[in-house]
Scaffold this motif. Structure first.
Motif, PDB file in Angstrom:
ATOM      1  N   ALA A  48       0.013  -0.014  -3.284  1.00 58.48           N
ATOM      2  CA  ALA A  48       1.367  -0.579  -3.272  1.00 58.48           C
ATOM      3  C   ALA A  48       2.290   0.182  -2.332  1.00 58.48           C
ATOM      4  N   TYR A  49       2.412   1.498  -2.552  1.00 57.69           N
ATOM      5  CA  TYR A  49       3.399   2.290  -1.818  1.00 57.69           C
ATOM      6  C   TYR A  49       2.875   2.820  -0.498  1.00 57.69           C
ATOM      7  N   GLY A  50       1.565   3.013  -0.405  1.00 54.61           N
ATOM      8  CA  GLY A  50       1.028   3.436   0.867  1.00 54.61           C
ATOM      9  C   GLY A  50       0.883   2.294   1.853  1.00 54.61           C
ATOM     10  N   PHE A 104       4.126  -2.275   0.132  1.00 50.14           N
ATOM     11  CA  PHE A 104       5.581  -2.251   0.103  1.00 50.14           C
ATOM     12  C   PHE A 104       6.169  -1.874   1.456  1.00 50.14           C
ATOM     13  N   ASN A 105       5.441  -1.086   2.224  1.00 49.17           N
ATOM     14  CA  ASN A 105       5.949  -0.725   3.549  1.00 49.17           C
ATOM     15  C   ASN A 105       5.969  -1.918   4.497  1.00 49.17           C
ATOM     16  N   THR A 106       5.073  -2.877   4.275  1.00 47.69           N
ATOM     17  CA  THR A 106       5.127  -4.084   5.096  1.00 47.69           C
ATOM     18  C   THR A 106       6.393  -4.889   4.796  1.00 47.69           C
ATOM     19  N   VAL A 107       6.818  -4.887   3.525  1.00 52.11           N
ATOM     20  CA  VAL A 107       8.051  -5.588   3.149  1.00 52.11           C
ATOM     21  C   VAL A 107       9.246  -4.975   3.868  1.00 52.11           C
ATOM     22  N   GLN A 108       9.314  -3.629   3.856  1.00 52.41           N
ATOM     23  CA  GLN A 108      10.441  -2.945   4.492  1.00 52.41           C
ATOM     24  C   GLN A 108      10.434  -3.187   6.006  1.00 52.41           C
ATOM     25  N   ALA A 109       9.262  -3.020   6.627  1.00 50.02           N
ATOM     26  CA  ALA A 109       9.173  -3.194   8.074  1.00 50.02           C
ATOM     27  C   ALA A 109       9.477  -4.634   8.484  1.00 50.02           C
ATOM     28  N   HIS A 110       9.031  -5.585   7.657  1.00 45.82           N
ATOM     29  CA  HIS A 110       9.289  -7.000   7.932  1.00 45.82           C
ATOM     30  C   HIS A 110      10.787  -7.275   7.984  1.00 45.82           C
ATOM     31  N   SER A 111      11.526  -6.733   7.022  1.00 48.09           N
ATOM     32  CA  SER A 111      12.970  -6.970   6.975  1.00 48.09           C
ATOM     33  C   SER A 111      13.675  -6.361   8.172  1.00 48.09           C
ATOM     34  N   ILE A 169      10.482   3.666   3.193  1.00 45.68           N
ATOM     35  CA  ILE A 169       9.137   3.878   3.727  1.00 45.68           C
ATOM     36  C   ILE A 169       8.727   5.344   3.605  1.00 45.68           C
ATOM     37  N   VAL A 170       9.652   6.243   3.930  1.00 40.92           N
ATOM     38  CA  VAL A 170       9.350   7.674   3.865  1.00 40.92           C
ATOM     39  C   VAL A 170       9.034   8.099   2.433  1.00 40.92           C
ATOM     40  N   VAL A 171       9.861   7.667   1.482  1.00 37.62           N
ATOM     41  CA  VAL A 171       9.633   8.067   0.090  1.00 37.62           C
ATOM     42  C   VAL A 171       8.425   7.326  -0.487  1.00 37.62           C
ATOM     43  N   ASN A 172       8.177   6.108  -0.046  1.00 36.40           N
ATOM     44  CA  ASN A 172       6.948   5.420  -0.458  1.00 36.40           C
ATOM     45  C   ASN A 172       5.718   6.264  -0.115  1.00 36.40           C
ATOM     46  N   TYR A 173       5.748   6.862   1.068  1.00 40.01           N
ATOM     47  CA  TYR A 173       4.630   7.739   1.448  1.00 40.01           C
ATOM     48  C   TYR A 173       4.543   8.944   0.509  1.00 40.01           C
ATOM     49  N   ILE A 174       5.675   9.541   0.184  1.00 39.73           N
ATOM     50  CA  ILE A 174       5.677  10.712  -0.710  1.00 39.73           C
ATOM     51  C   ILE A 174       5.072  10.353  -2.057  1.00 39.73           C
ATOM     52  N   ALA A 211       1.459   4.155   8.870  1.00 45.03           N
ATOM     53  CA  ALA A 211       1.961   3.777  10.191  1.00 45.03           C
ATOM     54  C   ALA A 211       1.438   2.411  10.617  1.00 45.03           C
ATOM     55  N   VAL A 212       0.158   2.161  10.374  1.00 38.93           N
ATOM     56  CA  VAL A 212      -0.432   0.869  10.744  1.00 38.93           C
ATOM     57  C   VAL A 212       0.203  -0.274   9.965  1.00 38.93           C
ATOM     58  N   MET A 213       0.417  -0.075   8.658  1.00 42.29           N
ATOM     59  CA  MET A 213       0.997  -1.137   7.837  1.00 42.29           C
ATOM     60  C   MET A 213       2.456  -1.399   8.185  1.00 42.29           C
ATOM     61  N   VAL A 214       3.177  -0.345   8.588  1.00 36.37           N
ATOM     62  CA  VAL A 214       4.554  -0.550   9.052  1.00 36.37           C
ATOM     63  C   VAL A 214       4.551  -1.417  10.301  1.00 36.37           C
ATOM     64  N   LEU A 215       3.622  -1.142  11.211  1.00 39.57           N
ATOM     65  CA  LEU A 215       3.532  -1.938  12.432  1.00 39.57           C
ATOM     66  C   LEU A 215       3.145  -3.377  12.124  1.00 39.57           C
ATOM     67  N   LEU A 216       2.123  -3.559  11.264  1.00 35.10           N
ATOM     68  CA  LEU A 216       1.678  -4.906  10.916  1.00 35.10           C
ATOM     69  C   LEU A 216       2.744  -5.658  10.119  1.00 35.10           C
ATOM     70  N   GLY A 217       3.481  -4.930   9.297  1.00 37.11           N
ATOM     71  CA  GLY A 217       4.495  -5.573   8.462  1.00 37.11           C
ATOM     72  C   GLY A 217       5.559  -6.283   9.267  1.00 37.11           C
ATOM     73  N   SER A 218       5.820  -5.788  10.459  1.00 33.31           N
ATOM     74  CA  SER A 218       6.825  -6.436  11.304  1.00 33.31           C
ATOM     75  C   SER A 218       6.341  -7.775  11.838  1.00 33.31           C
ATOM     76  N   LEU A 219       5.011  -8.064  11.699  1.00 33.08           N
ATOM     77  CA  LEU A 219       4.441  -9.286  12.258  1.00 33.08           C
ATOM     78  C   LEU A 219       3.973 -10.284  11.206  1.00 33.08           C
ATOM     79  N   LEU A 220       3.837  -9.849   9.925  1.00 26.91           N
ATOM     80  CA  LEU A 220       3.301 -10.726   8.888  1.00 26.91           C
ATOM     81  C   LEU A 220       4.325 -11.769   8.452  1.00 26.91           C
ATOM     82  N   SER A 221       3.824 -12.856   7.886  1.00 29.17           N
ATOM     83  CA  SER A 221       4.722 -13.902   7.389  1.00 29.17           C
ATOM     84  C   SER A 221       5.355 -13.478   6.079  1.00 29.17           C
ATOM     85  N   LEU A 222       6.587 -13.884   5.854  1.00 27.90           N
ATOM     86  CA  LEU A 222       7.353 -13.442   4.690  1.00 27.90           C
ATOM     87  C   LEU A 222       6.734 -13.847   3.357  1.00 27.90           C
TER      88      LEU A 222
END
Length: 476
Positions: free
Chosen positions: A153-155, A158-165, A364-369, A394-405
């Motif tokens: 979830a947090y690794g 959820f980071n894809t949700v943040q990056a998507h927004s 995203i930072v605290v999700n990693y923690i 890092a990969v999921m943050v990048l992919l999250g910016s491209l995934l459908s909502l």
């Protein structure tokens, strides 16, 4: 795939989670002696004490800001807009309800995390649901299961949700390519997370209050500007919450079920009460006064700030703006951007873009923690695995910016439900310990003395605790 995910969501949220969350909140409200209401006179004092550093951990204020950094993310902006879209204005009422009863649930899980914490090799306190499942219940397998859920979830999700927004907000405001946004966000995340929990906590204790204040002040100014509309907005919220608003004059009517489901889903994603995430930050604190309940009370403040204050600030902007002229599949963050444009002019989109960068980056930072903390539960010497986790984030943050909502939010809802079911099961089984902690704290407060948790009074609990966690308490 989206249809399959939607079916799972319907099963989890339509038949199980709402009743479980509501029942757990009521149960812990009663079992803790209505702690969220009785502790109100002590909130100022607890916040003041939370600033004092203690050996072995973060200050309570740092732990609060760290947990708020995870809570205060895209759910407070995009999530609120989506809740209103899916459940109508009444969803906001049910978000408030998740906060009020969720404060007791948060008290329970965070107090347990404090109680069952342990020091790592560097002397930093660590703990969370996995630890109280293993120590309090003697069910390490359950802690392992929860840790795996949290890592996913947090690794990852959820980071894809943040990056998507963030990506869609910057595309809407500045026509910035999503790949560029995602790559920059991923790089900044890697730079910060290598500083560890203490470095992140020091950053968040300054960043979180500033970003929250900026957003709330903007909402207050808009509310003051449109003060004459506020009574009608609140009337709409309460009527829609119970399905009393019918479809009329082209307006969409929402049922009680729609409002309830949307409010609980987005409310829980935002304040995280009962999900089992916040206890990971709560356990890292060396609380003062030295009692598990003191950290539980401090973390209750986070639930209130997140949902009652910040989410309400977002809701007021959306509702005061009225219907926005955007396609049906528009991202939630773009709805709130268009709402602010309608209210204030073109600069509103850029302002929301700036705020969501702060909100999402901190999350995203605290999700990693949180994910790293549970990785260390599974494998205490996980040096190589830490770098794999950082790369995965890092990969999921990048992919999250491209995934459908829809796919992103559906995956987030499913994993959130699985985490919550596991965690709520554990804290309900440990509810006698929660009652003991609350009564011990309130008894000492009633006597007018500073609460101190004396483990020798409870030998059946003492044998479950990590050595040194509570037997060498600091004195003043």
């Amino acid at each position: 795939m989206p249809d399959y995910l939607s079916f799972i969501n319907e099963v989890l949220w339509g038949s199980m989670m709402i009743y479980l969350l509501f029942a757990a909140g009521i149960w812990f409200t009663v079992r803790s002696g209505f702690i969220q209401f009785r502790s109100i006179p002590q909130l100022r004092k607890n916040l003041k004490n939370s600033l004092s550093p203690q050996p072995g951990g973060l200050t309570s204020f740092q732990a609060l800001c760290t947990s708020l950094a995870a809570r205060v993310g895209s759910g407070n902006l995009a999530g609120v807009a989506l809740a209103i879209s899916a459940g109508g204005p009444g969803a906001i009422f049910w978000m408030w309800m998740t906060a009020i009863i969720g404060m007791a649930t948060s008290f329970a899980e965070c107090s347990l995390a404090q109680l069952y914490k342990e020091a790592d090799k560097q002397g930093q306190f660590r703990g969370g649901p996995a630890w109280y499942m293993a120590r309090g219940l003697g069910m390490r397998w359950m802690g392992v299961l929860f840790s795996i859920f949290l890592l996913v979830a947090y690794g990852l999700i959820f980071n894809t949700v943040q990056a998507h927004s963030v990506a869609h907000a910057l595309r809407f405001a500045f026509d910035c390519p999503e790949v560029l946004t995602g790559g920059t966000l991923a790089a900044l995340t890697l730079v910060v997370v290598v500083t560890g929990i203490k470095g992140v906590a020091r950053l968040m204790q300054w960043m979180v209050p500033v970003m929250a204040l900026l957003w709330v002040m903007a909402s207050l100014l808009i509310c003051a500007w449109h003060a004459e509309q506020l009574p009608a907005v609140f009337n709409l919220i309460f009527k829609s919450a119970f399905g009393w608003r019918e479809a009329a004059a082209g307006a969409l009517g929402y049922t009680l079920s729609q409002a309830l489901t949307a409010g609980f889903q987005r409310g829980m994603f935002s304040n995280e009460a009962g999900m089992g995430s916040t206890p990971n930050a709560a356990a890292a604190a060396a609380s003062w006064p030295p009692h598990p309940a003191s950290q539980g009370i401090v973390q209750m403040i986070g639930v209130f700030v997140d949902t009652i204050i910040i989410c309400t600030a977002s809701a007021m902007i959306v509702l005061l703006a009225g219907p926005v002229d955007l396609p049906a599949d528009t991202a939630g963050i773009q709805i709130i951007q268009q709402a602010l444009i309608n209210l204030t002019g073109g600069w509103g989109a850029g302002f929301v873009g700036f705020i969501i960068i702060l909100f999402a980056f901190s999350s995203i930072v605290v999700n990693y923690i949180y994910a790293e903390n549970n990785l260390l539960f599974l494998h205490p010497d996980a040096r190589r695995s830490r770098w794999l986790l950082r790369g995965g984030v890092a990969v999921m943050v990048l992919l999250g910016s491209l995934l459908s909502l829809p796919t992103v939010w559906q995956l987030a809802d499913i994993i959130m439900a699985l985490m919550a079911i596991t965690n709520l099961t554990a804290i309900l089984l440990l509810s006698p310990v929660v009652t003991l902690i609350a009564r011990d704290y309130l008894r000492q407060r009633k006597l007018g003395v500073q609460p101190v948790f004396d483990v020798s009074r409870y030998p059946e609990i003492e044998e479950q605790l990590a050595p040194g966690a509570w037997d060498d308490l600091p004195r003043r």
